[in-house]
Design an enzyme around this catalytic site. Structure first.
Site, PDB file in Angstrom:
ATOM      1  CG  HIS A 110       3.655 -13.610   5.694  1.00  0.00           C
ATOM      2  ND1 HIS A 110       4.921 -12.770   5.850  1.00  0.00           N
ATOM      3  CD2 HIS A 110       2.875 -12.697   6.482  1.00  0.00           C
ATOM      4  CE1 HIS A 110       4.902 -11.840   6.619  1.00  0.00           C
ATOM      5  NE2 HIS A 110       3.433 -11.965   6.911  1.00  0.00           N
TER       6      HIS A 110
ATOM      7  CG  ASP B 254       6.795 -13.924   3.383  1.00  0.00           C
ATOM      8  OD1 ASP B 254       6.412 -13.101   2.742  1.00  0.00           O
ATOM      9  OD2 ASP B 254       7.290 -13.882   4.894  1.00  0.00           O
TER      10      ASP B 254
ATOM     11  CB  SER C 298       3.683 -10.457  10.280  1.00  0.00           C
ATOM     12  OG  SER C 298       3.540  -9.760   9.159  1.00  0.00           O
TER      13      SER C 298
END
Length: 476
Positions: free
Chosen positions: A445, A420, A170
């Protein structure tokens, strides 16, 4: 029986939204990916290291204590150093006890660390989170924290020749890539998972991917979602409609249709249910998060599409507080708390943008969440100084400093799942022969950072194997 199954699906989805330990980008009403579970009897205690408050001002000698975890059970005294980078969340030792990095550490006799990002978790650089104090919250300072950490740990262990591999997912995936740009003498390789390295204000592509992921599962599901949002927006401009919305969705106050911030906040609240399910899509009891939502959204037995949407929102006897002013009041609180939203939103206002608007005909979530809504939050929370010009300047600086989608970089693996939504801002093609891009079909993700599990799509297992082979090659 159909309704009973829908109830089960909704409860499973809501449990996923509310119980995870966050790793990854935050919406206003949900938090991110579940970290690997702690396994075994071995308990890891939190540790602390002193860091400069401002790495780039030699006249400022203030310091603070950064938190981290350490695991040396596989370390053979001469092995490499593996570091999981913390992002906009509170760290726990899970990644040191399970997952991709852990398995590689076991294989290579590595010393493992998990570093906490300044201003998040328990790593408090300043007395509080006033707007003035948050000037030290940016990725430049955070990367310098990691650089100082590596130098300190190498000296402490007397392992100056050990290679260092960093892992990040992330926003921390951005950090994993960017630290190779800024400190290549300290980092020999990086795994950047779900890393949106291209900063952008109007991130309309986010909900395009969410809608497309729903369509891939069930085209009728996406159509019913779109119809539900159209019906909701129509009620907002119909006489008596706002009162009906309050009742249908069990929200505490009637939406103020004369305030675009109130309307935008309500529509964003509804959209995030689908954003969360897609972004963190995983298989639970044989069914994916997306599948659970779509089962409800296509169930005619519940009612019209708007009633199915409300069924997902309406849980428990208490009404939902969907009030823009209440949200702003919470974000203005400068005392340290368990929420990371004040800190993370500050970074979006000054460095990244990443605002998930509905400014696309390819979306399915209405048309009322625009860029102005998010920019207004910046000003309402931190002050008038934080306006559109500052946002655009900060985004431009980030892309100039770190290269956006075209970084000049080696020994970085960019890993993304095509489910994602954040993959739209990442590196999807090989940068060069030393920095490959891996796009995993059917994955979402940061799932590559987890250990193999029965619910994984085959492409995900193949991707992890490829990552393990590349990292092993760096260590030869």
């Amino acid at each position: 029986m159909k309704i009973a199954m829908n109830c089960l699906c909704v409860h499973l989805v809501l449990a996923l939204f509310t119980s995870v330990n966050a790793v990854g980008f935050h919406g206003f009403h949900f938090k991110g990916l579940e970290e690997p579970a702690w396994i075994g009897p071995r308990k890891l205690d939190q540790k602390w290291i002193e860091q400069p408050l401002d790495h780039f001002n030699h006249r400022d000698n203030r310091t603070w204590q950064m938190r981290y975890y350490e695991e040396d059970k596989y370390f053979n005294g001469i092995g490499p150093i593996f570091i999981m980078l913390g992002g906009e969340w509170t760290i726990n030792p899970g990644f040191l006890q399970n997952g991709l990095m852990h398995d590689l550490a076991k294989q290579h006799g590595a010393l493992m660390f998990y570093t906490e990002h300044r201003y998040y978790g328990k790593s408090y650089p300043t007395q509080n989170m006033s707007s003035d104090n948050m000037q030290y919250l940016n990725v430049d300072q955070a990367l310098a924290d990691v650089a100082y950490f590596i130098d300190n740990r190498k000296s402490e262990y007397n392992i100056t020749d050990s290679k260092v591999i960093v892992f990040g997912g992330s926003y921390a995936g951005n950090m994993a890539a960017w630290i190779r740009i800024k400190y290549p003498h300290l980092i020999q390789g990086s795994v950047a998972s779900s890393a949106p390295v291209y900063a952008k204000a109007d991130f309309y592509e986010y909900y395009e991917v969410v809608a497309n992921s729903l369509r891939r599962h069930d085209s009728q599901c996406a159509l019913d979602v779109e119809n539900a949002f159209d019906e909701t927006e129509e009620l907002l401009v119909t006489e008596g409609g706002p009162e009906k919305i309050q009742k249908i969705f069990n929200i505490c106050k009637t939406p103020n249709v004369n305030s675009m911030t109130d309307v935008g906040y309500f529509m964003n609240f509804l959209s995030e249910v689908f954003a969360s399910a897609v972004q963190y899509n995983k298989v639970v009891n044989g069914m994916s998060n997306i599948g659970q939502l779509c089962d409800t959204m296509t169930s005619a037995s519940i009612g019209k599409p708007i009633e199915r949407l409300a069924y997902l929102i309406r849980s428990g006897p208490k009404c939902k507080d969907v009030d823009y002013k209440d949200m702003i009041k919470d974000l203005r609180m400068s005392s340290w708390s368990t929420s990371a939203m004040r800190q993370w939103y500050f970074q979006t206002c000054t460095e990244f943008g990443y605002y998930q608007t509905a400014n696309s005909s390819k979306s399915a979530f209405g048309r009322l969440v625009n860029l102005d809504f998010f920019v207004n939050i910046c000003k309402d929370v931190y002050g008038d100084y934080y306006e559109r010009e500052l946002l655009d300047s900060g985004i431009s600086r980030t892309n100039i400093m770190y290269g956006g989608r075209l970084p000049d970089i080696k020994n970085v693996i960019f890993v993304n799942g095509d489910v994602d939504p954040w993959h739209a801002l990442s590196v999807l093609k090989d940068v060069n022969e030393f920095s490959p891009a891996i796009l995993i079909q059917g994955s979402s993700h940061c799932q590559d950072l987890q250990a193999d599990s029965a619910g994984d799509v085959p492409e995900l297992r193949t991707a992890r194997k490829k990552i393990r082979n590349i990292v092993s090659g760096w260590l030869q």
